[in-house]
Design an enzyme around this catalytic site. Structure first.
Site, PDB file in Angstrom:
ATOM      1  N   CYS A  67     -89.607 -34.777-101.564  1.00  0.00           N
ATOM      2  CA  CYS A  67     -90.463 -34.910-100.917  1.00  0.00           C
ATOM      3  C   CYS A  67     -91.699 -33.447 -99.828  1.00  0.00           C
ATOM      4  O   CYS A  67     -91.520 -32.528-100.493  1.00  0.00           O
ATOM      5  CB  CYS A  67     -88.960 -34.617 -99.297  1.00  0.00           C
ATOM      6  SG  CYS A  67     -89.784 -34.328 -97.750  1.00  0.00           S
ATOM      7  N   TYR A  77     -79.217 -34.432 -78.523  1.00  0.00           N
ATOM      8  CA  TYR A  77     -78.944 -35.962 -77.761  1.00  0.00           C
ATOM      9  C   TYR A  77     -77.709 -35.593 -77.067  1.00  0.00           C
ATOM     10  O   TYR A  77     -77.767 -34.232 -77.060  1.00  0.00           O
ATOM     11  CB  TYR A  77     -78.511 -37.071 -78.925  1.00  0.00           C
ATOM     12  CG  TYR A  77     -79.129 -37.570 -80.070  1.00  0.00           C
ATOM     13  CD1 TYR A  77     -80.405 -38.016 -79.554  1.00  0.00           C
ATOM     14  CD2 TYR A  77     -79.826 -37.072 -81.328  1.00  0.00           C
ATOM     15  CE1 TYR A  77     -81.253 -38.683 -80.445  1.00  0.00           C
ATOM     16  CE2 TYR A  77     -80.593 -37.171 -82.225  1.00  0.00           C
ATOM     17  CZ  TYR A  77     -81.806 -38.132 -81.001  1.00  0.00           C
ATOM     18  OH  TYR A  77     -82.619 -38.883 -82.259  1.00  0.00           O
ATOM     19  N   CYS A 106     -92.029 -41.042 -92.890  1.00  0.00           N
ATOM     20  CA  CYS A 106     -90.475 -41.735 -92.621  1.00  0.00           C
ATOM     21  C   CYS A 106     -90.659 -41.663 -91.025  1.00  0.00           C
ATOM     22  O   CYS A 106     -90.745 -42.504 -89.932  1.00  0.00           O
ATOM     23  CB  CYS A 106     -90.156 -41.235 -93.247  1.00  0.00           C
ATOM     24  SG  CYS A 106     -89.705 -39.122 -93.369  1.00  0.00           S
TER      25      CYS A 106
END
Lengths: 277, 652
Positions: free
Chosen positions: B345, B171, B351
């Site tokens: 998981c 980002y 997800c």
């Protein structure tokens, strides 16, 4: 008219313009693999996208020679924050191929090779379907079809700057101009490499989008199959004029690092070192 | 348990060593409020024993700062009340909460930002989703620094315990940090020191506005791992060590170490092939060079493994993302040593994919494949235990059948589950067979334990008849008989001796070597079969009818699989449909109906699956007969089957 060996200084200048007028054929783009693309890039170019674009065209009115067929595979790179195209490999055929190859390699630094038969590079049209094929020394390297209508993936329109008839688009490309000289032992080595930046302008007469199917193969001499095709993004049938503007040297990368990435796209295996030096 | 000891972040005491990392789950609204759904989601994890919750990405400005349609926002004072409520709920359980402050830079969409261009350190578009991108001006950088500080102050006003600056995962802040993305020639580009300037100014601004002791965490990618894709100018661990030292000097209280950037997204949200804890050594190396606590993430799935990381002094906090989605009680179970009870998981990235589906449009939230309650905390509020021993029959022990059996048993139904094979899990078991896919068995192992705990009557190797089901007089019958591979009978040569199924290859029933093999179909199974065959010394080509190789699976899973295919040199031919199989070739037609012959020795047909359901019509005299999963509609994902199963078992 007979020519002469010795030209006067004005006659001995290369034609300065490089216009590929009335360039007609198939353009295509597919999603490949970042790692594979990065691996073929000479320094200091950096990979900018997992996309590969290519074309098979007939260049009918070249400013520097007779008509010829040309096929290219290129990738998207960045250099100092500027995104452009790095054409990895070109193959040419037809009457103008020889001059286009010499000029491309010597003047511009393009990785060009010639196919022995004119029809080694072909485009056939049947209604709204075009098929382009590239063969060299008997081996099929590229087989691409396009069904005109819509792109496979509409996002590809932006990659091409959404061309339409009458529109002009521009872009930057990078090439490696190599200088081969004898060393102190009398052996020819690459002593210098010029990284060239070049702006080009496409003036479109036709741009008809279509759905492509790309098949790439490798031969002993031409590793066109090295790029995996993970998604057919789309392409077009186009007629355009391409003008390559002036060339600028934007770097002098180390020949030892660059040359290994260029040789197979300029020379066949037979010309490369065999056995121990 | 070492994970059950307190530790400090600055002056803030955290009750244990378990952190829930930021994950975009899409439970908000366009205004960026901490909605009731958000609060319920986070509070459930606090109740489940999480020491510190870090919220999902929270924008600090509108316009080019928007990263998701439904993300949280602290760009104005408007949302302080809802964040106050969120903090209050978390604090009820003795947990602490940080808000993660974020700017996406070029990793967003103009549809979201409403701007003509995205912004970044330099005018270089995203590799993953290229959009028109421009470089930020100096004035805009200064404005953003202020906006990060203002957002942090709003968090403080909302009684949020601290903030985390998202400096990782490709980002905006990482776009400044990375020499691969930052080509500026001013004071924010060039040297590593200049590239860090933006981050350090943000830290300074937050400290000015929130005070010296307000805890700040910085999330960093230890490495961008761009060398994995051939790029040499990305962030390395060595460089991140220097960044870590710089942010420590700037007064940061916690380093939260992850990895990756968008071009290497598979190192951020790893698919199942990544080993547990693979990123930890990088975080430990960074920790060895600083004197502030370090948290680290990296496919940590087992409580014992997490505990060992603290015990062996590798990290100060264990940062977990997806495990909290799968099991909100991960903390309490881990802290009490009940590792076997944790629904672990599998890294199937369902997800991530479901979150991505509504990233631009909003209106839906992320879902966990094996925990249907995730994100539905305000919907599934209480499982009624009113089965009263009534008979429940489940036919098929794939993921859907297992989930139905567990929930019905938990509701006190008397459950019998029939499975024709000698193993549990159905297609999920098959998915766990290729190399490095063993984590896909986590759910099977968990389900097996639950069936045992609840005393479910499990009958393997049993093909039950409709009469036998009827004889049990079930109150509810779940048909979860799954699917079987499609073998299109109209294709000439489909029954040739040289034609196989992926199951035959993956189970080792057929061994192919030194052959030219065509794999028809590029779903996950097709790609994995191709990888297995190429690794075994065959020359493999994948033929795919769609234009994309590898659709229908998790995004990072596909990235990972494609990378492997490329490295192995598997030939891929999307946009080609199978017409005929011969003894020495297949004939395919491309998008323009041009026929192409591909020489080969063997063919593997991986064209997906079709429903298997021979019971529904035979049982139409019974009440409460439900068909779920692939038996109802074939070719869907594990999560679809499990969610259907849960919904029926919850409501019946």
């Amino acid at each position: 008219m007979k020519t002469k060996i010795v030209l006067n200084s004005e006659e001995a200048l290369l034609e300065p313009s490089a216009i590929m007028g009335n360039e007609e054929g198939i353009y295509f783009t597919f999603m490949s693999d970042l790692g594979v693309i990065a691996n073929v890039l000479p320094e200091p170019l950096e990979v900018a996208s997992p996309l590969v674009s290519g074309y098979i065209v007939e260049i009918k009115n070249a400013s520097f020679g007779e008509r010829y067929m040309e096929a290219m595979l290129g990738v998207y790179v960045k250099l100092n924050g500027k995104v452009g195209m790095y054409p990895v490999t070109f193959l040419l055929s037809g009457p103008g191929a020889e001059m286009a190859t010499y000029l491309g390699r010597e003047k511009t630094g393009l990785s060009k090779k010639i196919c022995e038969n004119e029809d080694d590079i072909s485009i056939k049209r049947d209604g709204d379907v075009l098929r382009g094929m590239v063969k060299r020394k008997g081996a099929l390297l590229l087989d691409v079809s396009i069904k005109l209508g819509e792109y496979n993936n509409p996002a590809v329109g932006d990659i091409y700057n959404n061309p339409t008839a009458g529109k002009k688009t521009g872009g930057t490309s990078f090439y490696f101009h190599t200088v081969l000289e004898p060393d102190e032992n009398g052996k020819a080595i690459y002593k210098k490499v010029n990284l060239i930046s070049n702006e080009a302008e496409y003036a479109y007469h036709k741009w008809e989008p279509g759905k492509v199917s790309v098949r790439l193969y490798s031969s002993e001499n031409d590793a066109w199959g090295e790029f995996p095709v993970f998604e057919n993004m789309g392409g077009a049938y186009s007629v355009n004029d391409l003008e390559m503007k002036d060339l600028y040297i934007v770097g002098n990368p180390d020949p030892k690092k660059v040359i290994p990435k260029l040789m197979s796209t300029r020379f066949d295996k037979v010309a490369l070192l065999k056995g121990e030096r | 348990m070492k994970i059950n000891t307190t530790a400090k972040i600055g002056n803030l005491e955290i009750k244990n060593r378990l952190i829930m990392t930021a994950m975009g789950v899409g439970l908000g609204n366009h205004e960026g409020e901490a909605t009731e759904d958000f609060i319920a989601f986070y509070a459930r994890r606090a109740k489940g024993g999480c020491g510190l919750i870090i919220t999902e990405i929270t924008r600090v400005c509108e316009g080019h700062g928007i990263g998701e349609y439904d993300q949280l926002s602290l760009s104005t004072d408007d949302n302080i009340p809802s964040f106050t409520k969120l903090a209050e709920e978390i604090h009820k359980y003795g947990s602490k909460i940080f808000v993660q402050l974020h700017h996406p830079g070029r990793e967003t969409y103009t549809q979201l930002t409403g701007t003509e261009e995205l912004v970044s350190a330099s005018a270089i578009p995203s590799v993953a989703a290229p959009q028109p991108t421009r470089s930020l001006t100096i004035e805009e950088i200064h404005e953003l620094v202020e906006q990060f500080g203002d957002a942090a102050l709003r968090a403080k006003k909302a009684n949020v315990d601290g903030v985390e600056i998202h400096g990782a995962h490709g980002y905006l802040i990482q776009q400044f940090l990375s020499a691969n993305d930052n080509k500026r020639t001013d004071e924010y580009g060039g040297s590593a020191e200049n590239r860090r300037r933006f981050l350090l100014e943000i830290i300074e601004n937050i400290k000015e506005k929130c005070g010296e002791y307000y805890p700040i965490s910085v999330r960093l990618s230890s490495s961008e791992f761009l060398d994995n894709v051939g790029i040499t100018s990305g962030i390395t661990v060595e460089e991140t060590i220097e960044t870590a030292k710089a942010v420590e000097n700037a007064g940061v209280s916690l380093l939260n170490i992850s990895a990756g950037t968008y071009a290497t997204g598979f190192t951020i949200v790893e698919p199942t092939s990544y080993e547990q804890g693979w990123k930890i050594p990088f975080a430990t190396e960074i920790r060895n060079n600083v004197n502030i606590p370090v948290a680290a993430t990296g496919v940590i799935r087992e409580a014992g493994f997490a505990n060992k990381l603290i015990e062996e002094d590798k990290v100060d906090f264990v940062a977990l993302g997806r495990p909290w989605l799968c099991d909100p009680d991960f903390g309490n179970k881990a802290l009490s040593g009940n590792d076997d009870d944790i629904r672990k998981c599998m890294s199937c990235v369902y997800c991530f994919d479901t979150a991505g589906e509504s990233l631009v449009t909003g209106g839906a939230h992320a879902k966990c494949a094996v925990n249907p309650e995730m994100g539905n905390e305000t919907v599934y509020t209480k499982l009624q235990k009113n089965g009263n021993g009534k008979k429940a029959v489940v036919v098929g022990a794939g993921p859907g059948g297992l989930e139905a059996a567990i929930i019905l048993a938990e509701r006190n139904y008397d459950v019998t589950i029939f499975e024709k094979n000698d193993y549990l899990g159905g297609q999920l078991y098959l998915a766990s067979l290729p190399p490095h896919k063993q984590k896909m068995r986590y759910f099977i192992v968990y389900a097996a334990k639950k069936l045992k705990d609840y005393g479910v009557d499990l009958r393997l190797n049993t093909t039950v008849s409709a009469e036998e089901i009827r004889a049990l007089n079930p109150y509810v019958t779940i048909i979860a008989t799954g699917s079987e591979p499609i073998r299109p009978s109209k294709i000439p040569g489909i029954n040739n001796d040289n034609v196989y199924t992926p199951v035959e290859i993956l189970k080792g029933e057929v061994t192919l070597a030194n052959q030219r093999v065509i794999v028809v179909g590029s779903g996950l199974t097709g790609m994995e079969t191709a990888i297995a065959l190429q690794t075994a010394g065959n020359e493999v080509s994948i033929v795919e009818m769609q234009d994309v190789c590898g659709s229908g699976g998790g995004q990072t899973v596909i990235m990972d699989e494609r990378g492997t295919l490329a490295k192995l040199g598997v030939c891929t031919m999307p946009g080609h449909r199978l017409l005929e199989i011969r003894s020495d070739a297949v004939i395919v037609a491309d998008n323009a109906d041009i026929e192409v012959e591909i020489p080969c020795d063997s063919v593997v047909i991986s064209l997906g699956v079709k429903s298997v359901n021979s019971y529904e019509d035979l049982l139409n005299d019974l009440s409460n007969v439900f068909v779920i999963g692939d038996a109802k509609c074939a070719g869907r994902r594990i999560g679809d089957a499990v969610h259907e199963a849960y919904k029926i078992a919850y409501r019946i």
